[in-house]
Write a protein that holds these residues in place. Structure first.
Motif, short mmCIF file in Angstrom:
data_model
loop_
_atom_site.label_atom_id
_atom_site.label_comp_id
_atom_site.label_asym_id
_atom_site.label_seq_id
_atom_site.Cartn_x
_atom_site.Cartn_y
_atom_site.Cartn_z
N LYS A 1 39.98 30.96 49.49
CA LYS A 1 40.68 30.20 50.54
C LYS A 1 41.73 29.28 49.93
O LYS A 1 42.74 28.97 50.57
N TRP B 1 44.83 31.48 49.61
CA TRP B 1 45.18 32.27 50.79
C TRP B 1 46.62 32.03 51.23
O TRP B 1 47.36 32.97 51.52
N SER C 1 39.53 36.80 55.93
CA SER C 1 39.04 35.47 56.30
C SER C 1 38.23 35.57 57.59
O SER C 1 38.74 36.03 58.62
N ASP D 1 37.65 31.41 59.49
CA ASP D 1 38.35 30.41 58.70
C ASP D 1 37.37 29.69 57.75
O ASP D 1 37.58 28.54 57.39
N MET E 1 35.09 34.08 53.07
CA MET E 1 36.08 34.97 52.48
C MET E 1 35.37 36.23 51.99
O MET E 1 34.33 36.15 51.33
#
Length: 224
Positions: A147, A150, A189, A192, A195
């Motif tokens: 993340k 990302w 993702s 949110d 991962m």
């Protein structure tokens, strides 16, 4: 092989096939991986500290002086533990075998908040050079792990392949493919928070699809 090593090696193999137009992307992503590993960070708040490494079935044991807060089933603000992530790795698809037991770790960010990551590897039964890796991370919505890099991903395309944004099973994703390297990869993702990384080396689109379809994205999304 440690879980972090699996992540770095797989990403390097996928990205090293790219042409000049993807060089910047490669640098950004590998730099992000170094930040994940705690090797370097331009922002101290992004630094992470590995707490413990374990295989499936082992319980997390904190390093001296640390107090990870990963929960078995997961609660608000807490990462699910490695055992929970490991339970969601798919069985080897037809024509594949599991290379080793999943290897995972509980890590701490700069604020001593725990997040978890685990990886599983697979090998084709018809060609030992054809391999796959699946990684799950519970970032708890923090800027850690995949993340953390990302937002550095950018669409790019060359005669050898592409790196593009897409959706997988309704989840935002980035997908990569190299024709020369016979590699496929994706970062997904989920809510949110979680991962999912899938990498195929020396394989086909059918191999890639087999693993994508085997992953229980709904089960991952249901984790709390």
């Amino acid at each position: 092989m440690t879980e972090l090593t699996i992540e770095v090696v797989c990403m390097a193999r996928v990205l090293q096939q790219y042409k000049k137009s993807l060089t910047l992307l490669l640098i950004l992503i590998l730099a992000g991986l170094m930040m994940i590993a705690g090797c370097t960070s331009s922002n101290p708040s992004q630094t992470t500290t590995p707490v413990t490494t374990m295989t499936a079935g082992q319980s997390p044991t904190a390093a001296v002086g640390t107090t990870p807060t990963a929960a078995q089933s997961g609660t608000s603000g807490q990462a699910v533990d490695v055992k929970t992530l490991n339970a969601l790795f798919p069985p080897a698809p037809a024509g594949w075998v599991t290379d080793q037991q999943p290897v995972g770790s509980t890590r701490l960010d700069q604020d001593n908040n725990a997040w978890t990551s685990s990886a599983a590897t697979y090998v084709s039964t018809t060609n030992k050079e054809t391999t796959a890796s699946v990684t799950y991370q519970d970032t708890v919505g923090r800027q850690v792990g995949y993340k953390n890099i990302w937002n550095s991903f950018k669409d790019a395309e060359t005669s050898d392949g592409y790196f593009k944004s897409t959706t997988i099973k309704g989840n935002p994703a980035w997908e990569t493919h190299s024709i020369a390297g016979k590699t496929f990869g994706t970062w997904v993702s989920v809510n949110d928070r979680f991962m999912v990384y899938v990498s195929i080396q020396n394989g086909t689109k059918a191999d890639y699809d087999a693993f994508i379809n085997a992953i229980d994205f709904a089960g991952i999304a249901a984790l709390k």
